[in-house]
Design a protein around this motif. Structure first.
Motif, PDB file in Angstrom:
ATOM      1  N   GLU A 136      -5.081  35.017  49.692  1.00  0.00           N
ATOM      2  CA  GLU A 136      -6.082  34.316  51.012  1.00  0.00           C
ATOM      3  C   GLU A 136      -5.748  32.235  50.256  1.00  0.00           C
ATOM      4  O   GLU A 136      -6.435  31.530  50.911  1.00  0.00           O
ATOM      5  N   GLN A 137      -5.410  32.226  49.396  1.00  0.00           N
ATOM      6  CA  GLN A 137      -5.809  30.731  48.447  1.00  0.00           C
ATOM      7  C   GLN A 137      -4.881  29.961  48.470  1.00  0.00           C
ATOM      8  O   GLN A 137      -4.114  29.133  48.703  1.00  0.00           O
ATOM      9  N   LEU A 138      -3.238  31.197  48.773  1.00  0.00           N
ATOM     10  CA  LEU A 138      -1.808  30.308  48.668  1.00  0.00           C
ATOM     11  C   LEU A 138      -1.753  30.303  50.618  1.00  0.00           C
ATOM     12  O   LEU A 138      -1.314  29.327  51.101  1.00  0.00           O
ATOM     13  N   LYS A 139      -2.166  30.875  51.514  1.00  0.00           N
ATOM     14  CA  LYS A 139      -2.514  30.891  52.600  1.00  0.00           C
ATOM     15  C   LYS A 139      -3.301  29.265  52.678  1.00  0.00           C
ATOM     16  O   LYS A 139      -2.783  28.320  53.733  1.00  0.00           O
ATOM     17  N   ARG A 140      -4.610  29.361  52.618  1.00  0.00           N
ATOM     18  CA  ARG A 140      -5.547  28.115  52.613  1.00  0.00           C
ATOM     19  C   ARG A 140      -4.483  26.699  51.749  1.00  0.00           C
ATOM     20  O   ARG A 140      -4.269  25.557  52.767  1.00  0.00           O
ATOM     21  N   ARG A 192       8.339  45.505  53.877  1.00  0.00           N
ATOM     22  CA  ARG A 192       8.755  44.118  53.284  1.00  0.00           C
ATOM     23  C   ARG A 192       7.413  43.321  53.494  1.00  0.00           C
ATOM     24  O   ARG A 192       7.220  42.457  52.074  1.00  0.00           O
ATOM     25  N   ARG A 193       6.227  43.485  53.869  1.00  0.00           N
ATOM     26  CA  ARG A 193       5.498  42.777  53.961  1.00  0.00           C
ATOM     27  C   ARG A 193       4.464  42.882  53.149  1.00  0.00           C
ATOM     28  O   ARG A 193       4.256  41.914  52.749  1.00  0.00           O
ATOM     29  N   GLU A 194       4.612  44.645  52.471  1.00  0.00           N
ATOM     30  CA  GLU A 194       3.841  44.587  52.075  1.00  0.00           C
ATOM     31  C   GLU A 194       3.971  43.880  50.588  1.00  0.00           C
ATOM     32  O   GLU A 194       2.952  44.000  49.992  1.00  0.00           O
ATOM     33  N   LYS A 195       5.855  44.337  50.172  1.00  0.00           N
ATOM     34  CA  LYS A 195       6.065  43.712  49.080  1.00  0.00           C
ATOM     35  C   LYS A 195       5.994  42.253  48.960  1.00  0.00           C
ATOM     36  O   LYS A 195       5.411  42.303  47.578  1.00  0.00           O
ATOM     37  N   VAL A 196       6.207  42.056  49.816  1.00  0.00           N
ATOM     38  CA  VAL A 196       5.680  40.396  49.522  1.00  0.00           C
ATOM     39  C   VAL A 196       4.723  40.227  49.472  1.00  0.00           C
ATOM     40  O   VAL A 196       4.310  38.962  48.406  1.00  0.00           O
ATOM     41  N   GLU A 197       3.373  40.608  50.194  1.00  0.00           N
ATOM     42  CA  GLU A 197       2.648  40.878  49.237  1.00  0.00           C
ATOM     43  C   GLU A 197       1.903  40.909  48.470  1.00  0.00           C
ATOM     44  O   GLU A 197       1.515  40.432  47.404  1.00  0.00           O
ATOM     45  N   ASP A 198       2.314  41.851  47.948  1.00  0.00           N
ATOM     46  CA  ASP A 198       2.258  42.202  46.317  1.00  0.00           C
ATOM     47  C   ASP A 198       2.902  41.493  45.270  1.00  0.00           C
ATOM     48  O   ASP A 198       2.694  41.233  44.316  1.00  0.00           O
ATOM     49  N   ALA A 199       4.394  40.716  45.665  1.00  0.00           N
ATOM     50  CA  ALA A 199       4.611  39.839  45.049  1.00  0.00           C
ATOM     51  C   ALA A 199       3.837  38.556  44.304  1.00  0.00           C
ATOM     52  O   ALA A 199       4.091  38.247  43.812  1.00  0.00           O
ATOM     53  N   ILE A 200       3.321  38.104  45.495  1.00  0.00           N
ATOM     54  CA  ILE A 200       2.222  36.858  45.615  1.00  0.00           C
ATOM     55  C   ILE A 200       1.651  37.398  44.748  1.00  0.00           C
ATOM     56  O   ILE A 200       1.729  35.941  44.289  1.00  0.00           O
ATOM     57  N   ARG A 201       1.089  38.722  44.499  1.00  0.00           N
ATOM     58  CA  ARG A 201       0.370  38.665  44.023  1.00  0.00           C
ATOM     59  C   ARG A 201       0.133  38.462  42.299  1.00  0.00           C
ATOM     60  O   ARG A 201      -0.242  38.452  41.391  1.00  0.00           O
ATOM     61  N   GLY A 202       1.787  39.627  42.387  1.00  0.00           N
ATOM     62  CA  GLY A 202       2.221  39.518  41.202  1.00  0.00           C
ATOM     63  C   GLY A 202       2.600  38.191  40.434  1.00  0.00           C
ATOM     64  O   GLY A 202       2.482  37.930  38.917  1.00  0.00           O
TER      65      GLY A 202
END
Length: 176
Positions: free
Chosen positions: A2-6, A136-146
């Motif tokens: 959410e912080q990235l999106k904001r 792929r969407r889930e992988k991207v979101e996991d990577a953003i957290r990483g």
């Protein structure tokens, strides 16, 4: 997330969090490389891999190339409605796929634009279609957290020798 999106939509945040396509690629290649890059440590521009990548970047699809910037992402090319990411070789295929997947995720989540992509390796005359699937969407979101976990650490991750370390532009930070 959410912080990235904001941050991406320009909402005021105490601690802006940015993820670029290069950060996504570095995360999948080497977290230590990502940490150095997040600190704006300059890479070795004379490194052969960097020189080759720059040459391909400057010459491939030269007549069509636009380098479109949208917030935190910079797209190499839009071709027939698809996002095209140009790479000098297919050596690091999954990191390149994830970089392009991040661009597709960003367009969908931040800009509200659904697109497919193509990973292009002009020197090898290869093109690979990439779709933003649920997986792929889930992988991207996991990577953003990483990525967030890596870039907010005070110390770089420990050096870990990989097959491509000798050609890395940050080699001397780890092995000299």
């Amino acid at each position: 997330m959410e912080q990235l999106k904001r941050t991406a939509t320009g909402e005021p945040v105490d601690d802006p969090f940015r993820v670029t396509g290069v950060m996504m690629q570095y995360f999948h290649v080497c977290e230590r490389e990502l940490w150095f890059a997040s600190r704006y440590l300059e890479i070795d521009r004379e490194n052969t891999a960097v020189v080759r990548g720059t040459r391909v970047d400057e010459t491939a699809y030269e007549s069509e190339r636009e380098n479109l910037s949208l917030g935190m992402i910079s797209l190499d090319l839009l071709q027939d409605g698809r996002v095209v990411e140009v790479k000098p070789s297919s050596t690091l295929e999954e990191p390149a796929r994830m970089q392009l997947s991040y661009y597709l995720w960003y367009l969908a989540e931040i800009a509200g634009v659904e697109r497919d992509g193509v990973l292009a390796h002009p020197t090898e005359r290869k093109r690979e279609p990439i779709e933003l699937t649920t997986e792929r969407r889930e992988k991207v979101e996991d990577a953003i957290r990483g990525i967030y976990a890596v870039v907010t650490c005070e110390q770089p991750p420990p050096a870990s020798e990989k097959p491509f370390c000798s050609s890395c532009a940050y080699h001397d930070f780890c092995w000299c």
